[in-house]
Motif scaffolding. Structure first.
Motif, PDB file in Angstrom:
ATOM      1  N   LEU A  18       0.807  -1.218   0.000  1.00 30.38           N
ATOM      2  CA  LEU A  18       0.000   0.000   0.000  1.00 30.38           C
ATOM      3  C   LEU A  18       0.838   1.266   0.000  1.00 30.38           C
ATOM      4  O   LEU A  18       0.492   2.251  -0.664  1.00 30.38           O
ATOM      5  CB  LEU A  18      -0.947  -0.025   1.199  1.00 30.38           C
ATOM      6  N   LEU A  19       1.954   1.272   0.727  1.00 29.51           N
ATOM      7  CA  LEU A  19       2.811   2.455   0.746  1.00 29.51           C
ATOM      8  C   LEU A  19       3.876   2.405  -0.336  1.00 29.51           C
ATOM      9  O   LEU A  19       4.151   3.407  -0.993  1.00 29.51           O
ATOM     10  CB  LEU A  19       3.453   2.613   2.125  1.00 29.51           C
ATOM     11  N   ARG A  20       4.490   1.249  -0.534  1.00 27.97           N
ATOM     12  CA  ARG A  20       5.504   1.152  -1.587  1.00 27.97           C
ATOM     13  C   ARG A  20       4.905   1.500  -2.948  1.00 27.97           C
ATOM     14  O   ARG A  20       5.547   2.166  -3.771  1.00 27.97           O
ATOM     15  CB  ARG A  20       6.086  -0.263  -1.626  1.00 27.97           C
ATOM     16  N   ARG A  21       3.680   1.087  -3.199  1.00 26.41           N
ATOM     17  CA  ARG A  21       3.024   1.356  -4.477  1.00 26.41           C
ATOM     18  C   ARG A  21       2.941   2.863  -4.742  1.00 26.41           C
ATOM     19  O   ARG A  21       3.279   3.340  -5.829  1.00 26.41           O
ATOM     20  CB  ARG A  21       1.623   0.738  -4.439  1.00 26.41           C
ATOM     21  N   GLU A  22       2.501   3.617  -3.732  1.00 24.83           N
ATOM     22  CA  GLU A  22       2.309   5.059  -3.923  1.00 24.83           C
ATOM     23  C   GLU A  22       3.626   5.822  -3.948  1.00 24.83           C
ATOM     24  O   GLU A  22       3.831   6.730  -4.766  1.00 24.83           O
ATOM     25  CB  GLU A  22       1.418   5.615  -2.806  1.00 24.83           C
ATOM     26  N   LEU A  23       4.542   5.482  -3.036  1.00 29.97           N
ATOM     27  CA  LEU A  23       5.805   6.211  -2.936  1.00 29.97           C
ATOM     28  C   LEU A  23       6.851   5.660  -3.898  1.00 29.97           C
ATOM     29  O   LEU A  23       7.876   6.304  -4.126  1.00 29.97           O
ATOM     30  CB  LEU A  23       6.349   6.139  -1.506  1.00 29.97           C
ATOM     31  N   GLY A  24       6.573   4.484  -4.469  1.00 28.87           N
ATOM     32  CA  GLY A  24       7.509   3.852  -5.392  1.00 28.87           C
ATOM     33  C   GLY A  24       7.130   4.102  -6.842  1.00 28.87           C
ATOM     34  O   GLY A  24       7.311   5.195  -7.372  1.00 28.87           O
ATOM     35  N   TYR A  25       6.536   3.087  -7.491  1.00 28.63           N
ATOM     36  CA  TYR A  25       6.424   3.200  -8.949  1.00 28.63           C
ATOM     37  C   TYR A  25       5.439   4.273  -9.395  1.00 28.63           C
ATOM     38  O   TYR A  25       5.663   4.930 -10.428  1.00 28.63           O
ATOM     39  CB  TYR A  25       6.125   1.838  -9.579  1.00 28.63           C
ATOM     40  N   ILE A  26       4.367   4.519  -8.640  1.00 29.14           N
ATOM     41  CA  ILE A  26       3.431   5.556  -9.095  1.00 29.14           C
ATOM     42  C   ILE A  26       4.066   6.937  -8.949  1.00 29.14           C
ATOM     43  O   ILE A  26       3.925   7.795  -9.824  1.00 29.14           O
ATOM     44  CB  ILE A  26       2.100   5.472  -8.327  1.00 29.14           C
ATOM     45  N   SER A  27       4.791   7.156  -7.861  1.00 26.49           N
ATOM     46  CA  SER A  27       5.501   8.429  -7.709  1.00 26.49           C
ATOM     47  C   SER A  27       6.549   8.594  -8.803  1.00 26.49           C
ATOM     48  O   SER A  27       6.782   9.710  -9.294  1.00 26.49           O
ATOM     49  CB  SER A  27       6.154   8.512  -6.329  1.00 26.49           C
ATOM     50  N   LYS A  28       7.164   7.500  -9.238  1.00 22.82           N
ATOM     51  CA  LYS A  28       8.143   7.568 -10.312  1.00 22.82           C
ATOM     52  C   LYS A  28       7.497   7.895 -11.653  1.00 22.82           C
ATOM     53  O   LYS A  28       8.114   8.549 -12.504  1.00 22.82           O
ATOM     54  CB  LYS A  28       8.916   6.250 -10.404  1.00 22.82           C
ATOM     55  N   LEU A  29       6.257   7.450 -11.865  1.00 21.63           N
ATOM     56  CA  LEU A  29       5.545   7.854 -13.075  1.00 21.63           C
ATOM     57  C   LEU A  29       5.424   9.370 -13.138  1.00 21.63           C
ATOM     58  O   LEU A  29       5.555   9.986 -14.204  1.00 21.63           O
ATOM     59  CB  LEU A  29       4.142   7.233 -13.103  1.00 21.63           C
ATOM     60  N   VAL A  30       5.203   9.994 -11.984  1.00 15.83           N
ATOM     61  CA  VAL A  30       5.013  11.444 -11.927  1.00 15.83           C
ATOM     62  C   VAL A  30       6.349  12.178 -11.913  1.00 15.83           C
ATOM     63  O   VAL A  30       6.548  13.147 -12.655  1.00 15.83           O
ATOM     64  CB  VAL A  30       4.187  11.817 -10.676  1.00 15.83           C
ATOM     65  N   ARG A  31       7.289  11.718 -11.065  1.00 16.86           N
ATOM     66  CA  ARG A  31       8.497  12.503 -10.781  1.00 16.86           C
ATOM     67  C   ARG A  31       9.769  11.946 -11.406  1.00 16.86           C
ATOM     68  O   ARG A  31      10.810  12.592 -11.375  1.00 16.86           O
ATOM     69  CB  ARG A  31       8.689  12.604  -9.263  1.00 16.86           C
ATOM     70  N   GLY A  32       9.739  10.731 -11.913  1.00 19.73           N
ATOM     71  CA  GLY A  32      10.929  10.140 -12.494  1.00 19.73           C
ATOM     72  C   GLY A  32      11.723   9.336 -11.481  1.00 19.73           C
ATOM     73  O   GLY A  32      11.331   9.160 -10.329  1.00 19.73           O
ATOM     74  N   VAL A  33      12.873   8.865 -11.932  1.00 23.82           N
ATOM     75  CA  VAL A  33      13.745   8.034 -11.109  1.00 23.82           C
ATOM     76  C   VAL A  33      14.979   8.838 -10.717  1.00 23.82           C
ATOM     77  O   VAL A  33      15.553   9.567 -11.531  1.00 23.82           O
ATOM     78  CB  VAL A  33      14.136   6.731 -11.850  1.00 23.82           C
ATOM     79  N   LEU A  34      15.377   8.722  -9.455  1.00 18.50           N
ATOM     80  CA  LEU A  34      16.519   9.464  -8.929  1.00 18.50           C
ATOM     81  C   LEU A  34      17.813   8.818  -9.395  1.00 18.50           C
ATOM     82  O   LEU A  34      18.010   7.612  -9.237  1.00 18.50           O
ATOM     83  CB  LEU A  34      16.457   9.472  -7.396  1.00 18.50           C
ATOM     84  N   VAL A  35      18.701   9.601  -9.970  1.00 15.46           N
ATOM     85  CA  VAL A  35      19.947   9.055 -10.509  1.00 15.46           C
ATOM     86  C   VAL A  35      21.117   9.929 -10.083  1.00 15.46           C
ATOM     87  O   VAL A  35      20.964  11.103  -9.767  1.00 15.46           O
ATOM     88  CB  VAL A  35      19.908   8.964 -12.053  1.00 15.46           C
ATOM     89  N   ASP A  36      22.289   9.314 -10.097  1.00 12.44           N
ATOM     90  CA  ASP A  36      23.536  10.033  -9.812  1.00 12.44           C
ATOM     91  C   ASP A  36      24.324  10.093 -11.112  1.00 12.44           C
ATOM     92  O   ASP A  36      24.852   9.088 -11.581  1.00 12.44           O
ATOM     93  CB  ASP A  36      24.317   9.283  -8.723  1.00 12.44           C
ATOM     94  N   ARG A  37      24.374  11.264 -11.718  1.00 16.98           N
ATOM     95  CA  ARG A  37      25.048  11.410 -13.009  1.00 16.98           C
ATOM     96  C   ARG A  37      25.686  12.792 -13.080  1.00 16.98           C
ATOM     97  O   ARG A  37      25.385  13.683 -12.274  1.00 16.98           O
ATOM     98  CB  ARG A  37      24.060  11.206 -14.166  1.00 16.98           C
ATOM     99  N   ASP A  38      26.549  12.997 -14.054  1.00 10.25           N
ATOM    100  CA  ASP A  38      27.300  14.253 -14.151  1.00 10.25           C
ATOM    101  C   ASP A  38      26.397  15.464 -14.339  1.00 10.25           C
ATOM    102  O   ASP A  38      26.692  16.549 -13.835  1.00 10.25           O
ATOM    103  CB  ASP A  38      28.305  14.176 -15.306  1.00 10.25           C
ATOM    104  N   ASP A  39      25.292  15.299 -15.075  1.00 13.32           N
ATOM    105  CA  ASP A  39      24.450  16.461 -15.361  1.00 13.32           C
ATOM    106  C   ASP A  39      23.210  16.501 -14.468  1.00 13.32           C
ATOM    107  O   ASP A  39      22.176  17.044 -14.853  1.00 13.32           O
ATOM    108  CB  ASP A  39      24.045  16.485 -16.831  1.00 13.32           C
ATOM    109  N   ASP A  40      23.315  15.916 -13.237  1.00 18.41           N
ATOM    110  CA  ASP A  40      22.142  15.935 -12.368  1.00 18.41           C
ATOM    111  C   ASP A  40      21.835  17.335 -11.837  1.00 18.41           C
ATOM    112  O   ASP A  40      20.829  17.545 -11.157  1.00 18.41           O
ATOM    113  CB  ASP A  40      22.281  14.936 -11.220  1.00 18.41           C
ATOM    114  N   TRP A  41      22.693  18.315 -12.157  1.00 15.16           N
ATOM    115  CA  TRP A  41      22.353  19.698 -11.821  1.00 15.16           C
ATOM    116  C   TRP A  41      21.135  20.178 -12.601  1.00 15.16           C
ATOM    117  O   TRP A  41      20.437  21.099 -12.184  1.00 15.16           O
ATOM    118  CB  TRP A  41      23.551  20.614 -12.101  1.00 15.16           C
ATOM    119  N   ARG A  42      20.880  19.533 -13.742  1.00 19.49           N
ATOM    120  CA  ARG A  42      19.690  19.901 -14.518  1.00 19.49           C
ATOM    121  C   ARG A  42      18.418  19.471 -13.800  1.00 19.49           C
ATOM    122  O   ARG A  42      17.437  20.207 -13.730  1.00 19.49           O
ATOM    123  CB  ARG A  42      19.728  19.237 -15.894  1.00 19.49           C
ATOM    124  N   SER A  43      18.432  18.263 -13.312  1.00 22.00           N
ATOM    125  CA  SER A  43      17.300  17.692 -12.575  1.00 22.00           C
ATOM    126  C   SER A  43      17.809  16.481 -11.819  1.00 22.00           C
ATOM    127  O   SER A  43      18.649  15.719 -12.336  1.00 22.00           O
ATOM    128  CB  SER A  43      16.172  17.279 -13.526  1.00 22.00           C
TER     129      SER A  43
END
Length: 459
Positions: A245-270
């Motif tokens: 119930l919580l993983r669903r909302e804070l996990g994949y559905i939130s990722k549909l809206v906000r994307g996936v958090l990544v560590d990359r050189d241009d993460d200053w963009r987003s």
């Protein structure tokens, strides 16, 4: 994850934890099932389970930031929900009682309600709650393990989902034909894995979610989007607060809206990688299936499809729909759907508040292709980011899911929900929300014909 720092909590927190532990012990001695014991034992300061929970809430209101910082080594680590709860049970058992493999149904209910209290306290704190929400946008370890194979072959199959990349479009097909795509812990795990892969693969520009072809006798040969929560799994105790119930909302559905958090050189963009998402609804989107639709950028439905959100009838809270549905469809329609269980047919005018295109069932494929082509435009991603920021700021989401964590925990174990799940589960024939569960052994991924296949299951 890293264990809490060796230094002890401050004296005020220690005092609150000791008070909770003492109250818990005294509450256990108070037998509320014995009326005589009730009359003899209850005094002005007698301790009941409600009193213990009030103490837990008060402690978290005062110390959530310190508790979270100790569990995350000063926020230098990013645990997911299940890891955070497990760490809290080890470090602060007065707040989050540890799980017992031999626990009864009542014990499990008490434990999950206490987890709801703990997570509400963390999420209500702007600093700790914001950090946890961003942590839940990280790709799962399972997705990172499967990513090289998906990038090479463009195909991954799990028990619940098939993900295929074709011409820059990721087609995520829900394929639980055993239960008409009714959701459970397994499906949530598979869905988050597939969403992560679509977002992480640089060859994917747009993603589509659609239900697969069913073998159920009433829907044989037809695609079905989703029939909501799996009530049979709920009755069997296989629907959990944290991992479903919580993983669903804070996990994949939130990722549909906000994307996936990544560590990359241009993460200053987003801080996140986002992509446009399309939903294609065949037959029906019931309950959790309907909850998904406000998270998509473009929704297509067959003219014979319908939507429903029978949350009040089921007895639970329909995820984040109570936050999103009024925004996209208006307050009156939201109440009719959530409180009254109104069924909205794709062909009726009100459906256009939730659906962008209504086409004949045979034309859905062509409509998906057109939408995917349109959403490839370079300015789509930055504009969807700004739309989502305006419509649902992370802070508004945090405030909502904080209260949702507790209220859903209470509803999950309410007597009316338990009774309804038992009645549906005992039905002689499988209904859209109660198909029999299919189980597969968890094992090593099998590779064949350029396909990566991994049995489903919690990782």
């Amino acid at each position: 994850m890293t264990a809490p720092a060796a230094t002890g909590p401050d004296p005020d927190l220690r005092r609150d934890l000791d008070r909770i532990a003492d109250a818990t012990a005294r509450a256990g001695e108070f037998d509320t099932s014995d009326p005589e014991r009730d009359r003899r034992g209850r005094t002005a300061d007698a301790t009941t389970p409600d009193r213990v929970r009030r103490l837990r809430v008060a402690c978290l209101d005062r110390h959530a930031e310190e508790i979270y910082d100790r569990l995350t080594d000063g926020r230098s680590t990013r645990p997911r929900l299940a890891e955070l709860v497990a760490a809290a049970a080890g470090a602060f058992p007065a707040l989050v009682p540890p799980a017992d493999p031999a626990e009864s149904r009542a014990d499990r209910a008490d434990r999950e309600i206490d987890q709801g209290i703990f997570l509400r306290g963390v999420l209500r704190s702007p600093g700790a709650g914001g950090h946890l929400l961003m942590s839940m946008l990280q790709p799962t370890e399972r997705a990172l393990r499967l990513l090289p194979g998906f990038r090479r072959t463009g195909l991954v199959r799990t028990t619940s989902v098939e993900l295929e990349r074709r011409d820059g479009v990721a087609h995520l097909t829900m394929c639980r034909d055993d239960c008409l795509n009714a959701e459970d812990n397994l499906q949530v795990d598979d869905m988050e894995t597939a969403v992560d892969l679509a977002l992480l693969d640089p060859a994917v520009q747009v993603a589509v979610v659609r239900g697969g072809t069913m073998t159920h006798s009433r829907h044989r040969g037809r695609r079905v989007f989703s029939s909501g929560i799996n009530l049979k799994a709920l009755h069997a105790g296989k629907i959990s607060l944290v991992d479903f119930l919580l993983r669903r909302e804070l996990g994949y559905i939130s990722k549909l809206v906000r994307g996936v958090l990544v560590d990359r050189d241009d993460d200053w963009r987003s801080a996140t990688v986002e992509k446009p998402w399309i939903a294609a609804v065949d037959a029906f989107a019931i309950g959790g299936g309907c909850q998904l639709l406000p998270a998509f950028d473009h929704v297509i439905a067959g003219a014979d499809a319908y939507l429903s959100l029978p949350a009040a009838q089921e007895g639970i809270i329909p995820g984040v729909s109570n936050l999103r549905l009024g925004r996209v469809a208006g307050a009156r329609l939201a109440r009719q759907a959530v409180l009254g269980g109104r069924r909205i047919r794709a062909a009726e005018p009100d459906a256009r508040l939730l659906i962008d295109e209504v086409v004949e069932p045979a034309e859905i494929d062509a409509a998906v292709d057109r939408a995917a082509h349109a959403l490839r435009a370079p300015a789509v991603v930055p504009n969807r980011r700004m739309l989502n920021l305006a419509e649902e700021p992370l802070e508004a989401f945090r405030v909502y899911v904080a209260e949702f964590a507790l209220q859903q925990a209470l509803r999950l174990h309410a007597a009316d929900v338990t009774d309804k799940a038992a009645r549906f589960s005992g039905a002689a024939s499988a209904s859209p929300a109660t198909g029999p569960l299919r189980t597969e052994p968890v094992g090593r991924p099998e590779r064949s014909s350029g396909t990566t296949r991994e049995p489903g299951g919690m990782r």
